[in-house]
Design a protein around this motif. Structure first.
Motif, PDB file in Angstrom:
ATOM      1  N   ALA A 245      -6.108   6.639   5.405  1.00  0.00           N
ATOM      2  CA  ALA A 245      -6.392   5.709   6.497  1.00  0.00           C
ATOM      3  C   ALA A 245      -5.080   5.231   7.107  1.00  0.00           C
ATOM      4  N   TRP A 246      -5.178   4.301   8.050  1.00  0.00           N
ATOM      5  CA  TRP A 246      -4.002   3.648   8.619  1.00  0.00           C
ATOM      6  C   TRP A 246      -4.427   2.306   9.187  1.00  0.00           C
ATOM      7  N   SER A 247      -3.497   1.552   9.746  1.00  0.00           N
ATOM      8  CA  SER A 247      -3.757   0.159  10.098  1.00  0.00           C
ATOM      9  C   SER A 247      -4.943  -0.039  11.038  1.00  0.00           C
ATOM     10  N   GLN A 248      -5.205   0.935  11.897  1.00  0.00           N
ATOM     11  CA  GLN A 248      -6.271   0.768  12.891  1.00  0.00           C
ATOM     12  C   GLN A 248      -7.657   0.725  12.261  1.00  0.00           C
ATOM     13  N   LEU A 249      -7.798   1.209  11.033  1.00  0.00           N
ATOM     14  CA  LEU A 249      -9.117   1.191  10.393  1.00  0.00           C
ATOM     15  C   LEU A 249      -9.586  -0.241  10.107  1.00  0.00           C
ATOM     16  N   TRP A 250      -8.673  -1.210  10.196  1.00  0.00           N
ATOM     17  CA  TRP A 250      -9.026  -2.621  10.012  1.00  0.00           C
ATOM     18  C   TRP A 250      -9.419  -3.271  11.345  1.00  0.00           C
TER      19      TRP A 250
ATOM     20  N   PRO B 267     -16.192  -1.116   2.674  1.00  0.00           N
ATOM     21  CA  PRO B 267     -17.121  -2.090   3.255  1.00  0.00           C
ATOM     22  C   PRO B 267     -16.679  -2.619   4.610  1.00  0.00           C
ATOM     23  N   GLN B 268     -15.370  -2.597   4.900  1.00  0.00           N
ATOM     24  CA  GLN B 268     -14.899  -3.141   6.176  1.00  0.00           C
ATOM     25  C   GLN B 268     -15.352  -2.322   7.379  1.00  0.00           C
ATOM     26  N   ILE B 269     -15.753  -1.068   7.162  1.00  0.00           N
ATOM     27  CA  ILE B 269     -16.322  -0.287   8.273  1.00  0.00           C
ATOM     28  C   ILE B 269     -17.827  -0.109   8.127  1.00  0.00           C
ATOM     29  N   GLU B 270     -18.353  -0.271   6.916  1.00  0.00           N
ATOM     30  CA  GLU B 270     -19.777  -0.057   6.696  1.00  0.00           C
ATOM     31  C   GLU B 270     -20.626  -1.211   7.232  1.00  0.00           C
ATOM     32  N   ASP B 271     -20.126  -2.428   7.053  1.00  0.00           N
ATOM     33  CA  ASP B 271     -20.784  -3.618   7.606  1.00  0.00           C
ATOM     34  C   ASP B 271     -19.689  -4.648   7.822  1.00  0.00           C
ATOM     35  N   SER B 272     -19.031  -4.548   8.969  1.00  0.00           N
ATOM     36  CA  SER B 272     -17.862  -5.390   9.219  1.00  0.00           C
ATOM     37  C   SER B 272     -18.233  -6.869   9.260  1.00  0.00           C
TER      38      SER B 272
END
Length: 322
Positions: free
Chosen positions: A78-83, A303-308
């Motif tokens: 991953a990288w920073s943009q995934l947040w 979880p941060q992309i599954e249900d932000s």
């Protein structure tokens, strides 16, 4: 008749082996042809590189610079943009967010030393360069090892620690890289077939998450953005040796040392995580009995992309508690 069948079977197996080798080589060549971009050509405008003692590091620094800093450390590939959804939620809640690209992923320099100690030094150099004296450190998955290492080496610069579905290896015996990965060309073939292969991104991501809908086009596009950088496959092949072995020199690899952490600690964990199952969070709680644990129902390893919405709510509550 039997002899003919045996010969036919042997020839078929040899043919399949040749075809498999040819396909693997083709993927490696495709990676070389694809990885031609310089950082400045494709680096997103959402962040910037800063010069540190560890080289140039790509960061996304958002929010009020006088607010409490929260450092976000991503996981493997991953990288920073995934947040991105978490970054917006935190800044709206009054925090300063410093999301970074932990090499060899994303747009930071790739120096070739990826021990937890070296990665923790990068975090410290970033914060020193930015003039940040204390921060809350958030680490996800493989990045949680770096987060934990930083907190243990720099307790005086730590406001708190949040570990998200942490891959720490504390429940496994120390190991070395498999002998098959010792030749560099094998590692490069493996990486070109998986991590840097755009055709594999969605499949690999889907295996990590419980909410399969999260493997959407936007998220896939984010993960694939740095794949065009020069030497990505070769650089990640170097990192693979660190990924597949125990970091025996890390403070965070010592269970007794981990138990001595005094910083406020929170654990956020998807209850459907099959990569780092919830049992690993329970084990961490035996080492850190004061650590809070927020179990996120129905979510997997990211979880941060599954249900932000659910994840951000839990994270903000943990941060405010610190």
């Amino acid at each position: 008749m039997i002899r003919k069948l045996v010969k036919f079977a042997v020839r078929s197996l040899l043919l399949l082996l040749v075809l498999a080798c040819a396909a693997a080589i083709a993927f490696r060549l495709a990676a070389a042809l694809r990885e031609t971009a310089d950082r400045d050509q494709i680096m997103p405008a959402s962040g910037k590189t800063i010069a540190t003692r560890s080289g140039r590091i790509f960061i996304q620094d958002k929010g009020d610079t006088q607010a409490i800093p929260v450092v976000l450390i991503h996981g493997t590939a991953a990288w920073s943009q995934l947040w991105w959804r978490t970054t917006d939620a935190l800044t709206s809640s009054g925090f300063r967010v410093i999301a970074l690209d932990l090499p060899p992923f994303g747009f930071s320099d790739r120096p070739g030393d990826y021990t937890r100690g070296a990665q923790a030094a990068r975090i410290d150099n970033i914060l020193t360069t930015l003039g940040v004296t204390k921060a809350i450190i958030v680490g996800h998955s493989f990045g949680a090892g770096t987060a934990l290492e930083y907190v243990m080496r720099h307790p005086d610069r730590t406001r708190g620690l949040v570990l998200v579905d942490a891959a720490l290896g504390l429940t496994a015996p120390p190991s070395d890289p498999p002998w098959l990965l010792h030749p560099r060309w094998i590692r490069e073939l493996l990486v070109s077939l998986t991590v840097t292969n755009p055709l594999a991104t969605k499949t690999l991501l889907s295996q990590l998450i419980a909410n399969k809908a999260a493997a959407d086009a936007q998220t896939i596009g984010i993960l694939q953005t740095p794949m065009r950088l020069k030497n990505s496959t070769a650089d990640i092949a170097d990192w693979l040796l660190y990924f597949t072995s125990a970091d025996r020199g890390a403070l965070s690899a010592d269970r007794r040392a981990v138990a001595g952490i005094a910083a406020p600690t929170a654990l956020l964990w998807g209850d459907k995580d099959t990569v780092t199952p919830l049992a690993q969070a329970r084990d961490l709680q035996t080492l850190l009995p004061k650590a809070s644990l927020d179990v996120l129902p129905g979510l997997g390893h990211i979880p941060q992309i599954e249900d932000s919405i659910a994840f951000n709510k839990a994270l903000i509550a943990a941060l405010r508690g610190m």
